[in-house]
Write an enzyme that holds these catalytic residues in place. Structure first.
Site, mmCIF file in Angstrom:
data_model
loop_
_atom_site.group_PDB
_atom_site.id
_atom_site.type_symbol
_atom_site.label_atom_id
_atom_site.label_comp_id
_atom_site.label_asym_id
_atom_site.label_seq_id
_atom_site.Cartn_x
_atom_site.Cartn_y
_atom_site.Cartn_z
ATOM 1 N N ASN A 65 -7.519 3.912 9.088
ATOM 2 C CA ASN A 65 -6.895 3.131 9.601
ATOM 3 C C ASN A 65 -7.140 2.919 11.187
ATOM 4 O O ASN A 65 -7.162 1.965 11.809
ATOM 5 C CB ASN A 65 -5.525 2.961 9.150
ATOM 6 C CG ASN A 65 -4.746 4.034 9.623
ATOM 7 O OD1 ASN A 65 -5.294 5.087 8.951
ATOM 8 N ND2 ASN A 65 -3.623 4.012 10.226
ATOM 9 N N THR A 75 11.584 -7.700 -10.965
ATOM 10 C CA THR A 75 11.076 -9.020 -11.123
ATOM 11 C C THR A 75 9.668 -9.249 -10.408
ATOM 12 O O THR A 75 9.710 -8.789 -9.101
ATOM 13 C CB THR A 75 12.239 -10.205 -10.602
ATOM 14 O OG1 THR A 75 13.056 -10.159 -11.415
ATOM 15 C CG2 THR A 75 11.572 -11.606 -10.840
ATOM 16 N N HIS A 108 -2.137 -7.807 2.317
ATOM 17 C CA HIS A 108 -1.925 -8.158 3.619
ATOM 18 C C HIS A 108 -2.883 -7.404 4.825
ATOM 19 O O HIS A 108 -3.099 -7.847 5.832
ATOM 20 C CB HIS A 108 -0.683 -8.072 4.286
ATOM 21 C CG HIS A 108 -0.285 -6.701 4.964
ATOM 22 N ND1 HIS A 108 -0.257 -6.371 6.238
ATOM 23 C CD2 HIS A 108 0.026 -5.406 4.214
ATOM 24 C CE1 HIS A 108 0.144 -5.297 6.338
ATOM 25 N NE2 HIS A 108 0.462 -4.737 4.950
ATOM 26 N N CYS A 144 3.368 2.003 12.622
ATOM 27 C CA CYS A 144 4.277 2.574 11.747
ATOM 28 C C CYS A 144 5.582 3.026 12.972
ATOM 29 O O CYS A 144 5.321 2.812 13.904
ATOM 30 C CB CYS A 144 4.091 3.772 11.159
ATOM 31 S SG CYS A 144 2.847 3.392 10.016
ATOM 32 N N GLY A 151 0.856 -1.103 -0.014
ATOM 33 C CA GLY A 151 -0.078 0.186 -0.072
ATOM 34 C C GLY A 151 0.693 1.275 0.012
ATOM 35 O O GLY A 151 0.493 2.109 -0.619
ATOM 36 N N THR A 152 1.887 1.328 0.736
ATOM 37 C CA THR A 152 2.864 2.571 0.728
ATOM 38 C C THR A 152 3.268 2.812 -0.694
ATOM 39 O O THR A 152 3.352 3.935 -1.019
ATOM 40 C CB THR A 152 3.979 2.034 1.656
ATOM 41 O OG1 THR A 152 3.487 2.300 3.238
ATOM 42 C CG2 THR A 152 4.896 3.326 1.710
ATOM 43 N N SER A 189 -4.116 -2.911 -0.547
ATOM 44 C CA SER A 189 -3.000 -3.850 -0.176
ATOM 45 C C SER A 189 -3.343 -5.171 0.486
ATOM 46 O O SER A 189 -4.550 -5.498 0.614
ATOM 47 C CB SER A 189 -2.415 -3.173 1.375
ATOM 48 O OG SER A 189 -1.580 -4.133 1.884
ATOM 49 N N GLN A 238 -7.739 -0.063 3.673
ATOM 50 C CA GLN A 238 -8.455 -0.291 4.883
ATOM 51 C C GLN A 238 -9.889 -0.834 4.661
ATOM 52 O O GLN A 238 -10.595 -1.731 5.172
ATOM 53 C CB GLN A 238 -8.666 0.502 6.030
ATOM 54 C CG GLN A 238 -7.425 0.775 6.694
ATOM 55 C CD GLN A 238 -6.883 -0.465 7.468
ATOM 56 O OE1 GLN A 238 -7.600 -1.511 7.780
ATOM 57 N NE2 GLN A 238 -5.353 -0.372 7.839
#
Lengths: 377, 515
Positions: free
Chosen positions: A148, A235, A199, A322, A70-71, A197, A177
């Protein structure tokens, strides 16, 4: 076993996701850009996953750009659009991946960066947004679909409509989120760019995507190689991409069940919390994600409360997961006008698919006891 | 591995080394936790991440806190180059690199040049190496950064990095080293080598894809502007949730390679020399592009007089690269080989064969035998000797059945001589392809036709088809246009129709040649 209540930070892998990843981790291997047979098999798997992620978001496969998470997707959206300068508006409660990225552009020539205020309930102040949009030409507006920390759900469709009244203005939605916890339809939102994202929805870490639904002239962050139409060299992380695809498919198929499950658990949790004297729930009256409660106990700093709960086997968070902002009040709560002294007490409980009513009840017992300690202390 | 393929492509990507998957598995199975979280699940993930950091750091002799996790070497290279140049404002600087870098470096430098920096790209010498003298000669007072790969990914050539690093440190110029192909093969000791920035990739040494690292020297401190802003992970130099399982896999692969690097390098060197010897024995005019002194795991060779596409199509069971894997997505002939002076057809007829952990004698022997057989067969097409028919060859690149069948069994290859034989030749200047046809004409009828040539499977099949069509036909058929017919008969896609256009040229040439 600790009770994990921090699903907005990261989620466990769904067993089906792991199953799908295994052949790409320790089975036949290949560099997806190679022409030989295994390279082609990897490529097919990557393209199938692209369609699955697109389906979850009401998009087309060709609109999906893989990223490392996501970042990176948020950075690609914002820096990729703002490469020629311009005016960027972002919500005051955005994730650091948007906020820090936006602030990094402040020093860039010909670039104006402004935050959009939120109401006390954490919602984008639409009247203020309209005024900002009317004031001067806008290049890009970036708003998260759901927060979030507080779980507050923005009226993204309304914001998108407002943005698109301005000629040439682009709209980016951080749906990290929201995806998997709410129906997300990129068309309905009017998003030109949308971040998701893996995860956060029971897929693997290390992969995310940026959706590009409009012919936006994006500049790449990672140069090198022709992968992702030249927009993202490197890759491909085949196993993670395959896992993301399956996680997206499951998120779509199970959305209604998951929401019902989370909603029931959260209602149970909030009913219990209401009985704890002095407990504060943030953005309690705003539309929120079905799994998120942000709260404070009188007499407890958030980080201390987190540690106390951790000792008892509960994993919760004091904000976003974070490295920055430790010890500082949450910028989200500060933007909502919460006094620093109150904001510093915030913890976040974010429920997930594997949580049970028993988990909630045990947390309530622990919090009730800690509340009494806090009052005494 | 009981595989139905032969893996000679370890420089593109490696399988997970033994034990790596087992190390990753707990972090996939039941572990949850963001390494940036403060609870026990987060702390456990963080501890695993830090143990892996120490393991990868040991592989390159660096302090653990000087490694930044990235999504792979491409990101590391982007972060090193852009980050170093952008830190402390955007004053234009001079950067030195080379024409034989990986695309990650070249594309980044192209972008950097567009931002107003001056970029000098050095050409390699005739052996494909970049000399220290060439680097030092290119320095100017404005030079802020030199970025070079330690081991070239296509050729395996090495730059003398310890000596270059010392020379640049003495002159106050930053050095970024792309070590994606060097790590795990060459001894790297960053404690004693004054390298400022060094990019690493896990999936080139038995680790998983999607994870890499950038070494950032701490003494003297190298400062970088981040590429990704956000939560401030990795000392603020690289935000984003860390992918625990991938990092743990990188650590496990580094630990394993650390212990066996010297033995593996010796074993692979022996295999590489065996592969080269066998190929040179079978294809005497084979060009070896990799120097003997290069990295042990890479052997790059060119097969003169053979079409690259036909060569690849003939080797569906062999995993190899033609150029770097990254350029295979775009199908441009390798810029590294062009820099060595190879023309496009020769560069295209090049194979990068690369070895790694798990490579063995049997694989090398079988691989060499396949390459020799394929090259020999394609040269039969060129020499007009009937090429042996091949059966069961996997049509990996999806040629039409009509093309593939004629490529695999070409019974009209040959040459005719004597009374009444007319010959014509057509060439395609762009890719070096050619077709030659000889026809025996008796009483205004074509009684025999034989062709030979060099080209892609479509070109060769077009020659075969044309010979089939005109055999037994009246000479007057030669004057009609053939392109549409050959395209329809062989189901040639529009973007490949240029490969068959030579049939038209042959017919026209035959018709206009007086008997």
């Amino acid at each position: 076993m600790p009770i994990y209540l921090d699903h907005n930070a990261t989620t466990p892998l769904a067993p089906e996701v792991l199953e799908a990843m295994l052949p790409y981790l320790h089975g036949p291997y290949a560099n997806a850009s190679s022409l030989h047979r295994l390279g082609r098999a990897s490529r097919d798997a990557i393209e199938a996953a692209r369609a699955e992620v697109a389906d979850l978001l009401g998009a087309q496969a060709s609109q999906v750009i893989w990223t490392s998470g996501g970042t990176e997707a948020n950075n690609l959206a914002i820096k990729g659009v703002m490469h020629q300068g311009g005016r960027l508006l972002y919500g005051a409660t955005e994730h650091p991946a948007v906020m820090e990225c936006a602030e990094s552009l402040m020093a860039v020539p010909r670039t104006v960066v402004e935050s959009i205020p939120v109401t006390a309930g954490g919602l984008i102040a639409l009247d203020r947004l309209h005024a900002q949009l009317a004031q001067a030409p806008v290049t890009l507006v970036s708003v998260m679909a759901a927060n979030n920390e507080t779980g507050v759900i923005q009226d993204v469709a309304a914001i998108g409509r407002a943005v698109h009244e301005i000629p040439d203005a682009l709209f980016h939605v951080d749906a990290v989120q929201a995806a998997g916890k709410l129906p997300v339809d990129v068309r309905q939102m009017g998003a030109d760019l949308l971040t998701v994202s893996s995860h956060k929805l029971y897929g693997p870490k290390g992969v995310g995507a940026l959706l590009r639904t409009a012919p936006v002239d994006l500049w790449p962050l990672h140069h090198g190689g022709a992968q992702e139409g030249g927009l993202r060299g490197g890759t491909e992380n085949v196993a993670a991409i395959v896992g993301f695809g399956v996680a997206a498919r499951l998120a779509q198929a199970r959305l209604a069940d998951r929401v019902a499950h989370l909603q029931a658990l959260r209602d149970r949790l909030e009913a219990g919390l209401a009985a704890i004297p002095g407990l504060i729930r943030f953005a309690a009256d705003s539309p929120r994600l079905p799994n998120t409660v942000q709260m404070a106990l009188p007499g407890w700093a958030g980080e201390t409360l987190l540690m106390a709960l951790d000792r008892q086997g509960f994993c919760v968070s004091s904000g976003s997961a974070c490295a920055i902002g430790h010890g500082a009040p949450s910028h989200v709560l500060v933007a909502m006008g919460v006094p620093d002294a109150v904001a510093i007490g915030a913890i976040r409980i974010s429920l997930g698919a594997e949580n049970t009513a028993e988990h909630v009840d045990r947390l309530l017992i622990a919090l009730t006891a800690l509340a009494q300690q806090g009052v005494r202390g | 591995m009981t595989a139905d393929w032969i893996a000679l492509d370890h420089a593109a990507t490696t399988p997970l080394a033994p034990g790596v998957f087992e190390a990753m598995r707990p972090w996939l199975d039941n572990a949850v936790g963001n390494p940036a979280s403060d609870h026990r699940a987060g702390r456990a993930a963080r501890a695993a991440v830090e143990a892996a950091r120490a393991a990868v750091a040991r592989l390159v002799g660096a302090p653990a806190d000087s490694l930044i996790w990235t999504s792979g070497a491409t990101e590391s290279i982007n972060l090193a180059i852009k980050g170093a140049l952008e830190f402390d404002g955007r004053a234009p600087a001079h950067v030195i690199s080379s024409r034989i870098e990986h695309r990650a470096t070249l594309d980044t430098l192209r972008w950097v040049a567009g931002q107003g920096h001056k970029v000098s790209l050095l050409s390699p010498d005739a052996r494909g190496t970049i000399s220290i003298e060439a680097v030092l000669a290119a320095l100017t007072p404005a030079t802020r950064l030199v970025s070079l790969m330690w081991v070239n990914n296509e050729l395996g050539t090495c730059t003398d990095m310890p000596a270059l690093a010392a020379a640049l440190r003495a002159r106050g110029v930053l050095l970024h080293v792309d070590a994606a192909q060097a790590a795990g093969w060459l001894p790297i000791d960053l404690e004693t080598m004054p390298i400022d920035l060094l990019s690493l990739s896990a999936h080139k040494l038995g680790g998983p894809k999607g994870i890499g690292a950038l070494y950032v020297c701490r003494r003297p401190r190298v400062r970088l502007s981040p590429l990704l802003h956000g939560g401030g992970q990795e000392q603020g130099m690289r935000s984003g949730t860390l992918a625990t399982h991938q990092i743990v896999g990188f650590g496990a692969a580094a630990t394993r390679r650390m212990a066996q690097r010297e033995a593996l390098a010796a074993d692979v060197l022996r295999l590489r020399d065996q592969l080269a010897a066998q190929l040179q024995a079978g294809i005497p005019d084979l060009l070896r592009n990799s120097p003997v002194s290069g990295s042990p795991h890479i052997l790059n060779v060119s097969v003169p007089g053979v079409d690259g596409e036909s060569l690849r199509a003939s080797l569906p069971d062999l995993l190899f690269s033609s150029g770097s894997a990254c350029s295979s997505a775009t199908r441009e002939p390798s810029f590294v080989l062009r820099a060595l002076g190879h023309d496009d057809p020769l560069a295209d007829a090049s194979l990068r064969l690369s070895l790694g952990e798990g490579s063995c004698d049997a694989e090398v022997q079988a691989g060499a035998a396949q390459i020799i057989a394929a090259a020999t067969r394609l040269r039969d097409f060129a020499a007009g000797l009937p090429p042996p028919a091949v059966t069961g060859l996997d049509n990996l690149y999806g040629y039409s059945p009509a093309v593939w069948q004629r490529f695999c069994a070409a019974d009209a290859v040959g040459s005719l001589a004597g009374e009444g034989v007319h010959a014509a030749k057509a060439t395609s200047r762009a890719d070096g392809a050619w077709l030659e046809i000889g026809v025996q004409i008796t009483q205004e009828r074509v009684v025999a036709a034989r062709y030979r040539g060099v080209g892609c499977p479509v070109t060769l099949a077009a020659g075969q088809w044309f010979a089939e069509q005109i055999t037994g036909a009246d000479v007057s058929t030669l004057q009609r246009p053939w392109l549409l017919d050959v395209r329809n008969a062989l189901e040639i896609a529009p973007e490949k129709s240029h490969c068959a256009v030579m049939v038209d040229d042959l017919a026209r040439a035959l018709w206009s040649t007086p008997p």
